[in-house]
Design a protein around this motif. Structure first.
Motif, PDB file in Angstrom:
ATOM      1  N   ALA A  12       0.834  -1.206   0.000  1.00 24.73           N
ATOM      2  CA  ALA A  12       0.000   0.000   0.000  1.00 24.73           C
ATOM      3  C   ALA A  12       0.866   1.253   0.000  1.00 24.73           C
ATOM      4  O   ALA A  12       0.522   2.259  -0.640  1.00 24.73           O
ATOM      5  CB  ALA A  12      -0.918  -0.011   1.219  1.00 24.73           C
ATOM      6  N   GLU A  13       1.994   1.195   0.699  1.00 25.01           N
ATOM      7  CA  GLU A  13       2.886   2.361   0.759  1.00 25.01           C
ATOM      8  C   GLU A  13       3.445   2.684  -0.630  1.00 25.01           C
ATOM      9  O   GLU A  13       3.511   3.845  -1.031  1.00 25.01           O
ATOM     10  CB  GLU A  13       4.036   2.095   1.738  1.00 25.01           C
ATOM     11  N   ASN A  14       3.837   1.645  -1.365  1.00 27.84           N
ATOM     12  CA  ASN A  14       4.386   1.901  -2.698  1.00 27.84           C
ATOM     13  C   ASN A  14       3.296   2.341  -3.667  1.00 27.84           C
ATOM     14  O   ASN A  14       3.537   3.192  -4.531  1.00 27.84           O
ATOM     15  CB  ASN A  14       5.081   0.657  -3.243  1.00 27.84           C
ATOM     16  N   GLN A  15       2.106   1.796  -3.510  1.00 32.14           N
ATOM     17  CA  GLN A  15       1.006   2.242  -4.363  1.00 32.14           C
ATOM     18  C   GLN A  15       0.712   3.729  -4.143  1.00 32.14           C
ATOM     19  O   GLN A  15       0.417   4.463  -5.089  1.00 32.14           O
ATOM     20  CB  GLN A  15      -0.238   1.403  -4.108  1.00 32.14           C
ATOM     21  N   PHE A  17      -1.861   6.269 -12.567  1.00 31.19           N
ATOM     22  CA  PHE A  17      -2.137   5.138 -11.675  1.00 31.19           C
ATOM     23  C   PHE A  17      -3.562   4.659 -11.946  1.00 31.19           C
ATOM     24  O   PHE A  17      -4.471   5.466 -12.118  1.00 31.19           O
ATOM     25  CB  PHE A  17      -1.989   5.566 -10.217  1.00 31.19           C
ATOM     26  N   VAL A  18      -3.760   3.331 -11.990  1.00 31.44           N
ATOM     27  CA  VAL A  18      -5.078   2.762 -12.286  1.00 31.44           C
ATOM     28  C   VAL A  18      -5.531   1.891 -11.116  1.00 31.44           C
ATOM     29  O   VAL A  18      -4.879   0.888 -10.784  1.00 31.44           O
ATOM     30  CB  VAL A  18      -5.047   1.922 -13.578  1.00 31.44           C
ATOM     31  N   ALA A  19      -6.620   2.279 -10.495  1.00 30.93           N
ATOM     32  CA  ALA A  19      -7.212   1.464  -9.426  1.00 30.93           C
ATOM     33  C   ALA A  19      -8.178   0.462 -10.051  1.00 30.93           C
ATOM     34  O   ALA A  19      -8.839   0.754 -11.054  1.00 30.93           O
ATOM     35  CB  ALA A  19      -7.952   2.360  -8.436  1.00 30.93           C
ATOM     36  N   GLU A  73      -4.550  -5.996  -8.877  1.00 27.03           N
ATOM     37  CA  GLU A  73      -4.505  -5.194  -7.649  1.00 27.03           C
ATOM     38  C   GLU A  73      -4.376  -3.704  -7.951  1.00 27.03           C
ATOM     39  O   GLU A  73      -4.948  -2.870  -7.249  1.00 27.03           O
ATOM     40  CB  GLU A  73      -3.364  -5.658  -6.749  1.00 27.03           C
ATOM     41  N   PHE A  74      -3.583  -3.379  -8.947  1.00 31.14           N
ATOM     42  CA  PHE A  74      -3.499  -1.998  -9.434  1.00 31.14           C
ATOM     43  C   PHE A  74      -2.821  -2.014 -10.792  1.00 31.14           C
ATOM     44  O   PHE A  74      -2.285  -3.043 -11.222  1.00 31.14           O
ATOM     45  CB  PHE A  74      -2.749  -1.078  -8.456  1.00 31.14           C
ATOM     46  N   GLY A  75      -2.872  -0.886 -11.458  1.00 32.76           N
ATOM     47  CA  GLY A  75      -2.256  -0.812 -12.771  1.00 32.76           C
ATOM     48  C   GLY A  75      -1.599   0.525 -13.016  1.00 32.76           C
ATOM     49  O   GLY A  75      -1.733   1.472 -12.222  1.00 32.76           O
ATOM     50  N   ILE A  76      -0.868   0.600 -14.116  1.00 32.10           N
ATOM     51  CA  ILE A  76      -0.259   1.849 -14.571  1.00 32.10           C
ATOM     52  C   ILE A  76      -0.477   1.947 -16.077  1.00 32.10           C
ATOM     53  O   ILE A  76      -0.212   0.985 -16.805  1.00 32.10           O
ATOM     54  CB  ILE A  76       1.255   1.908 -14.267  1.00 32.10           C
TER      55      ILE A  76
END
Length: 229
Positions: free
Chosen positions: A124-127, A154-156, A164-167
């Motif tokens: 979570a910290e890096n996100q 950043f893509v949630a 989990e997440f994207g870019i």
């Protein structure tokens, strides 16, 4: 010859050591797949070309930018590709050699260290950091100061997404570099390195399009690989 930016000059020794390690790992493949017999000569050519590539590598903020690490880890493959192209090695063969060499180099790092790095990337910290740097990358002031940098969002995940997440990369520093220096044919090989870079750290990368392939953006999507035990 043009000068190397002081930031890269400071790290030049480590970057050259990584290049020599890659060339050591690639020896058998260069003989068997690229039909190259003068391995020592190729090594000298690649290291000479790498010195040129270092003068061409754009400064995008040093340690303040996460994309600096991407340039430092991957820009050397531009030198390898240039030299092998000059020796008539087909681009698909160059890509195979580079990807397998890079994977072998990554796997030299102890598994616990690699997986810890993967956990940190997915944290979570890096996100939160990624969100912050993504927002910064899109500002006019940042793009004016570092025109050769990446631009990304950043893509949630949505409710039906499995990642989990994207870019989404809307502008790529390697594409800009390749366009400036005549290396566009090499780009797909550089893009191919991403999958092993994440997989060796326990991360699944899904990507269906790239800027290098003519898309409007590169759609990176990240999730965790299942681990034994």
């Amino acid at each position: 010859m043009a000068e190397i930016h002081p930031f890269y000059q400071q790290h030049r020794g480590a970057m050259e050591a990584a290049m020599r390690h890659r060339l050591d790992l690639a020896k058998a493949m260069l003989r068997e797949r690229a039909d190259i017999t003068d391995i020592d000569g190729i090594r000298r050519e690649v290291m000479d070309e790498f010195a040129i590539v270092l003068t061409q590598t754009p400064y995008v903020g040093g340690t303040a930018s996460r994309m600096t690490d991407f340039f430092m880890r991957l820009i050397g493959f531009m030198a390898i590709s240039r030299v092998l192209r000059r020796h008539g090695v087909p681009l698909p063969v160059i890509g195979e050699i580079e990807r397998e060499t890079y994977k072998a180099q990554l796997l030299d790092v102890p598994e616990a260290e690699r997986l810890a790095a993967g956990d940190q990337f997915m944290s979570a910290e890096n996100q939160a950091l990624l969100r912050e740097q993504a927002a910064k990358s899109t500002t006019e002031s940042h793009q004016a100061e570092f025109p050769e940098d990446f631009v990304y969002d950043f893509v949630a995940p949505g409710p039906d997404d499995s990642f989990e997440f994207g870019i989404n990369y809307r502008a790529c520093g390697f594409c800009k570099f390749a366009g400036r220096h005549g290396d566009k044919e090499i780009l797909p090989n550089i893009c191919g390195l991403d999958f092993d870079a994440y997989a060796t750290r326990g991360i699944r990368l899904e990507r269906t399009q790239t800027l290098a392939g003519g898309a409007s953006h590169c759609n990176f999507r990240f999730s965790r690989l299942q681990r034994d035990g």
